[in-house]
Design an enzyme around this catalytic site. Structure first.
Site, PDB file in Angstrom:
ATOM      1  N   GLY A   8      23.535  39.445  28.534  1.00 41.79           N
ATOM      2  CA  GLY A   8      24.540  38.460  28.137  1.00 41.79           C
ATOM      3  C   GLY A   8      25.577  39.054  27.205  1.00 41.79           C
ATOM      4  CG  LEU A  13      25.596  35.609  19.201  1.00 40.39           C
ATOM      5  CD1 LEU A  13      26.346  35.326  17.905  1.00 40.39           C
ATOM      6  CD2 LEU A  13      24.276  34.837  19.206  1.00 40.39           C
ATOM      7  CG  ASP A  34      27.499  39.268  31.052  1.00 38.91           C
ATOM      8  OD1 ASP A  34      27.436  38.841  29.886  1.00 38.91           O
ATOM      9  OD2 ASP A  34      27.730  38.532  32.040  1.00 38.91           O
ATOM     10  CG  ASP A  49      20.704  38.089  38.624  1.00 38.13           C
ATOM     11  OD1 ASP A  49      20.293  37.445  37.632  1.00 38.13           O
ATOM     12  OD2 ASP A  49      20.662  37.655  39.789  1.00 38.13           O
ATOM     13  CE1 TYR A 139      21.070  27.370  25.557  1.00 39.15           C
ATOM     14  CE2 TYR A 139      21.446  25.563  24.021  1.00 39.15           C
ATOM     15  CZ  TYR A 139      21.405  26.914  24.283  1.00 39.15           C
ATOM     16  OH  TYR A 139      21.688  27.810  23.296  1.00 39.15           O
TER      17      TYR A 139
HETATM   18  N1  SER Z   1      26.293  26.160  20.761  1.00 43.05           N
HETATM   19  C1  SER Z   1      25.271  25.819  21.682  1.00 43.05           C
HETATM   20  C2  SER Z   1      25.678  24.720  22.588  1.00 43.05           C
HETATM   21  O1  SER Z   1      26.512  23.942  22.193  1.00 43.05           O
HETATM   22  C3  SER Z   1      24.048  25.392  20.936  1.00 43.05           C
HETATM   23  O2  SER Z   1      23.098  26.345  21.067  1.00 43.05           O
HETATM   24  O3  SER Z   1      25.141  24.600  23.645  1.00 43.05           O
END
Ligand code: SER
Length: 316
Positions: A8, A13, A34, A49, A139
């Protein structure tokens, strides 16, 4: 010899962390990767991947990797478009990293978690380290599950997995992609471009946030801490600052008095409302001396100054 694989590495980040790791350990000791290629990258870049086990394994073996920073993931808002796909990508890639790390003697693994692991059952103010986690997004479910798997690999195999629950990360170096906290980066871009900002959250939605420099420093400090100091093997709560859209707007208005905002909350409002407003990070402070440096005003000054420079350069 430390040799680090970052997945990533094109992300918000990941791109900044990769540069910092290159500065710290030497360009040739960092293998950035990435899903998307990166033709302008300076250093060693692999198109990867992370859901493909053998591709990661090959890079680990060929480059004698000793540490993995696994930043590849689909974030909270984007993830809701296709929940099962998000789950598959986020979990499969992390399982690959854990298994390959165990089998190939990786010394340390970094796994980013998030405030998205929290859900509506928490105390929203000063949210503690270990409340009941009922994440509201796929997520968040993948991140909280990943935390537990990291802890399992530590307990069962002694794999040194370390993790932070990042607040929304705000930096001038890169753009976020698909998160619920993205507005807090986008608002600075609108301000510098002298555009009215259309905010997808309500004015009063307070969320935990952190300036990129603090987020990167926290990551390096955690990874550098002596193993015996790490008492949290799921993921550390981490606090930078907390503010809502009205407050960040007011902070920017101190610099651009004519800046304007409109509010049009969308589906991300519900996600944001399930998250903490502020974080109790006492364990990070105790175990490895965490202390944030930046607040809303100091961050805003730097964001605007740096973005002004960037936009000026872009027009030359
Ligand atoms: N910044 C992230 C998001 O908004 C939170 O981990 O998904």
């Amino acid at each position: 010899m430390i040799k680090i694989l970052v997945t990533g590495a094109r992300g918000q980040l990941g791109s900044v962390l990769t540069k910092t790791l290159q500065e710290k350990y030497g360009v040739h000791n960092i293998i950035a990767s990435d899903l998307l290629d990166n033709p302008n990258f300076i250093g060693h870049f692999e198109k990867l991947d992370a859901t493909d086990y053998s591709s990661i394994e090959e890079i680990v073996i060929n480059n004698e990797i000793t540490e993995i920073y696994h930043l590849a993931a689909i974030l909270s808002a984007k993830g809701e478009e296709n929940p099962l796909r998000t789950w598959n990508i986020n979990m499969k890639s992390f399982f690959n990293v854990l298994e390959i790390s165990r089998l190939h003697g990786i010394i340390k693994v970094f796994y980013p978690s998030s405030i998205a692991v929290f859900g509506n059952e928490i105390e929203h103010i000063n949210t503690p380290q270990n409340p009941n986690l009922t994440p509201a997004t796929v997520y968040g479910i993948s991140k909280s599950t990943g935390e537990i798997w990291g802890n399992y690999y530590y307990e069962k195999y002694g794999l040194d997995v370390r993790s932070l629950r990042y607040p929304g990360v705000i930096g001038y170096q890169s753009l976020p992609g698909g998160g619920t906290t993205d507005y807090a980066v986008n608002i600075y871009h609108s301000a510098v471009k002298k555009k009215v900002f259309n905010c997808f959250l309500e004015a009063s939605t307070t969320l935990p946030m952190i300036f990129m420099d603090d987020a990167i420093r926290a990551t390096l400090e955690l990874m550098d801490a002596p193993k015996e100091n790490i008492s949290v093997r799921t993921s550390y709560n981490l606090a930078g600052m907390s503010f809502n859209p009205r407050e960040i707007f007011e902070a920017i208005k101190k610099i651009y008095p004519n800046f304007e905002i409109s509010y049009n909350p969308d589906f991300r409002q519900e996600i944001a409302s399930s998250w903490p407003q502020s974080i109790n990070d006492i364990d990070a402070r105790k175990d490895w001396g965490w202390k944030p440096v930046f607040n809303l005003d100091t961050m805003s000054k730097i964001m605007i100054q740096k973005l002004e420079e960037q936009y000026k350069l872009a027009t030359i």
